[in-house]
Design a protein around this motif. Structure first.
Motif, PDB file in Angstrom:
ATOM      1  N   THR A   1      63.108  65.703  62.495  1.00 53.10           N
ATOM      2  CA  THR A   1      62.133  66.172  61.508  1.00 53.10           C
ATOM      3  C   THR A   1      60.729  65.696  61.872  1.00 53.10           C
ATOM      4  N   LEU A   2      60.616  64.433  62.238  1.00 51.41           N
ATOM      5  CA  LEU A   2      59.318  63.900  62.647  1.00 51.41           C
ATOM      6  C   LEU A   2      58.839  64.589  63.920  1.00 51.41           C
ATOM      7  N   ALA A   3      59.755  64.821  64.858  1.00 53.94           N
ATOM      8  CA  ALA A   3      59.377  65.502  66.099  1.00 53.94           C
ATOM      9  C   ALA A   3      58.893  66.924  65.805  1.00 53.94           C
ATOM     10  N   GLY A   4      59.593  67.616  64.910  1.00 53.92           N
ATOM     11  CA  GLY A   4      59.185  68.970  64.542  1.00 53.92           C
ATOM     12  C   GLY A   4      57.814  68.981  63.893  1.00 53.92           C
ATOM     13  N   TRP A   5      57.545  67.965  63.077  1.00 53.89           N
ATOM     14  CA  TRP A   5      56.232  67.865  62.432  1.00 53.89           C
ATOM     15  C   TRP A   5      55.133  67.637  63.468  1.00 53.89           C
ATOM     16  N   LEU A   6      55.373  66.736  64.407  1.00 55.77           N
ATOM     17  CA  LEU A   6      54.375  66.428  65.440  1.00 55.77           C
ATOM     18  C   LEU A   6      54.073  67.655  66.294  1.00 55.77           C
ATOM     19  N   VAL A   7      55.119  68.371  66.691  1.00 53.55           N
ATOM     20  CA  VAL A   7      54.929  69.577  67.497  1.00 53.55           C
ATOM     21  C   VAL A   7      54.151  70.623  66.701  1.00 53.55           C
ATOM     22  N   SER A   8      54.502  70.786  65.429  1.00 60.02           N
ATOM     23  CA  SER A   8      53.826  71.773  64.584  1.00 60.02           C
ATOM     24  C   SER A   8      52.352  71.441  64.410  1.00 60.02           C
ATOM     25  N   MET A   9      52.039  70.164  64.221  1.00 55.64           N
ATOM     26  CA  MET A   9      50.640  69.755  64.073  1.00 55.64           C
ATOM     27  C   MET A   9      49.851  70.052  65.345  1.00 55.64           C
ATOM     28  N   ALA A  10      50.467  69.819  66.497  1.00 50.82           N
ATOM     29  CA  ALA A  10      49.800  70.106  67.765  1.00 50.82           C
ATOM     30  C   ALA A  10      49.566  71.610  67.920  1.00 50.82           C
ATOM     31  N   ILE A  11      50.561  72.415  67.544  1.00 47.42           N
ATOM     32  CA  ILE A  11      50.425  73.869  67.642  1.00 47.42           C
ATOM     33  C   ILE A  11      49.320  74.371  66.718  1.00 47.42           C
ATOM     34  N   LEU A  12      49.264  73.841  65.493  1.00 42.66           N
ATOM     35  CA  LEU A  12      48.226  74.246  64.549  1.00 42.66           C
ATOM     36  C   LEU A  12      46.841  73.890  65.081  1.00 42.66           C
ATOM     37  N   ALA A  13      46.695  72.689  65.629  1.00 45.54           N
ATOM     38  CA  ALA A  13      45.391  72.249  66.134  1.00 45.54           C
ATOM     39  C   ALA A  13      44.926  73.112  67.301  1.00 45.54           C
ATOM     40  N   VAL A  14      45.815  73.316  68.265  1.00 46.66           N
ATOM     41  CA  VAL A  14      45.454  74.109  69.452  1.00 46.66           C
ATOM     42  C   VAL A  14      45.223  75.567  69.069  1.00 46.66           C
ATOM     43  N   GLY A  15      46.116  76.111  68.247  1.00 50.47           N
ATOM     44  CA  GLY A  15      45.979  77.501  67.834  1.00 50.47           C
ATOM     45  C   GLY A  15      44.699  77.749  67.061  1.00 50.47           C
ATOM     46  N   ALA A  16      44.371  76.836  66.144  1.00 46.55           N
ATOM     47  CA  ALA A  16      43.147  76.978  65.352  1.00 46.55           C
ATOM     48  C   ALA A  16      41.915  76.964  66.243  1.00 46.55           C
ATOM     49  N   LYS A  17      41.898  76.074  67.219  1.00 46.18           N
ATOM     50  CA  LYS A  17      40.737  75.988  68.120  1.00 46.18           C
ATOM     51  C   LYS A  17      40.586  77.262  68.944  1.00 46.18           C
ATOM     52  N   ILE A  18      41.698  77.765  69.475  1.00 45.30           N
ATOM     53  CA  ILE A  18      41.636  78.966  70.308  1.00 45.30           C
ATOM     54  C   ILE A  18      41.120  80.161  69.507  1.00 45.30           C
ATOM     55  N   VAL A  19      41.683  80.352  68.315  1.00 43.81           N
ATOM     56  CA  VAL A  19      41.285  81.490  67.485  1.00 43.81           C
ATOM     57  C   VAL A  19      39.842  81.353  67.022  1.00 43.81           C
ATOM     58  N   PHE A  20      39.454  80.155  66.580  1.00 45.01           N
ATOM     59  CA  PHE A  20      38.108  79.941  66.051  1.00 45.01           C
ATOM     60  C   PHE A  20      37.049  80.100  67.133  1.00 45.01           C
ATOM     61  N   ASP A  21      37.366  79.637  68.339  1.00 47.90           N
ATOM     62  CA  ASP A  21      36.403  79.754  69.432  1.00 47.90           C
ATOM     63  C   ASP A  21      36.135  81.211  69.808  1.00 47.90           C
ATOM     64  N   ARG A  22      37.085  82.082  69.502  1.00 48.04           N
ATOM     65  CA  ARG A  22      36.933  83.487  69.859  1.00 48.04           C
ATOM     66  C   ARG A  22      36.289  84.317  68.753  1.00 48.04           C
ATOM     67  N   GLN A  23      36.075  83.697  67.604  1.00 42.60           N
ATOM     68  CA  GLN A  23      35.501  84.426  66.491  1.00 42.60           C
ATOM     69  C   GLN A  23      34.010  84.657  66.689  1.00 42.60           C
ATOM     70  N   GLU A  24      33.525  85.769  66.170  1.00 42.45           N
ATOM     71  CA  GLU A  24      32.095  86.058  66.155  1.00 42.45           C
ATOM     72  C   GLU A  24      31.627  86.114  64.719  1.00 42.45           C
ATOM     73  N   PHE A  25      30.652  85.270  64.377  1.00 43.49           N
ATOM     74  CA  PHE A  25      30.183  85.189  62.985  1.00 43.49           C
ATOM     75  C   PHE A  25      28.780  85.755  62.883  1.00 43.49           C
TER      76      PHE A  25
END
Length: 264
Positions: free
Chosen positions: A240-264
């Motif tokens: 459970t802890l491992a799944g949480w750690l992996v999920s947090m890493a995915i959220l952080a990386v995914g958020a950065k990738i998507v946000f960096d590609r946004q045009e405001f």
């Protein structure tokens, strides 16, 4: 500043100051926003009410009701009882679902990026500020108040060591759901859409887990149960802890990738 003047602001080189350029400035702004809109007080009021209510359940439920047999007069157990559910996770989603979407609607996200502030700093500061506020008003304050109430009505002090350990471990719950809403906000424009996806993530694993128990064990949405088991000395799966750690890493990386590609 007018729209015309904003359009002529020179582009800022966000790489020169590192990925966390301007983090402190945005963090202070985000903290101020939480209290300016009274959102922190609402989180504290709702969370405290829910925590205290679960603490005094044995005095509310009639002794001849079907559920009365499983109730206990143990103050520690009753302080922690209400934290087994999803109430506080739901509060976290509702309180943070508009962190990114609101600024996008106002047009202030684009303006912020014309200043010496990196995209990563904006997301990290929103998450960090929400975590600080939620930790204080959504976890620590409700637990402290319910422990005080338990001391008064049960006539003995709850195990403060267990409650303190649980409070620290339970912060993994808002950390995940706040990270989820911030990450969703980078790509989903509608606040309702962010909330809907957040609740789907919250409830879907338990439904699938009824058929495949391993899903519940590795799902980050089970981190609250893991925190409770660890704090009370019950068996807790490291998956459970491992799944949480992996999920947090995915959220952080995914958020950065998507946000960096946004045009405001």
């Amino acid at each position: 500043m007018t729209t015309q003047s904003i359009a002529h602001v020179p582009a800022v080189n966000h790489t020169r100051g590192g990925i966390f350029l301007g983090f402190g400035t945005v963090f202070r702004k985000e903290i101020a926003e939480w209290f300016r809109g009274r959102r922190a007080l609402i989180v504290g009021g709702v969370s405290a009410a829910a925590a205290i209510l679960s603490t005094i359940i044995p005095f509310i439920v009639p002794k001849d009701s079907p559920g009365a047999a499983v109730l206990t007069m143990d103050p520690t157990a009753n302080v922690l009882m209400g934290w087994n559910g999803l109430t506080f996770a739901i509060v976290a989603v509702l309180a943070t679902m508009s962190l990114v979407a609101t600024e996008r609607d106002r047009g202030t996200l684009g303006w912020n990026l014309t200043n010496p502030v990196s995209p990563t700093s904006i997301l990290a500061a929103k998450w960090a500020a929400a975590m600080v506020v939620y930790a204080l008003f959504g976890v620590i304050l409700p637990l402290a108040l319910s422990a005080a109430v338990a001391t008064l009505i049960y006539g003995s002090v709850p195990d403060l060591g267990t409650i303190g350990l649980f409070a620290g471990l339970y912060l993994t719950v808002p950390a995940f759901y706040i990270g989820l809403t911030v990450a969703l906000g980078t790509g989903v424009k509608a606040t309702a859409g962010i909330a809907g996806i957040g609740f789907l993530v919250m409830f879907l694993p338990s439904g699938v887990g009824a058929l495949l128990p391993i899903v519940n064990e590795v799902s980050p949405t089970s981190i609250g149960a893991w925190a409770m088991a660890t704090a009370t000395g019950a068996p807790a799966s490291v998956l459970t802890l491992a799944g949480w750690l992996v999920s947090m890493a995915i959220l952080a990386v995914g958020a950065k990738i998507v946000f960096d590609r946004q045009e405001f």
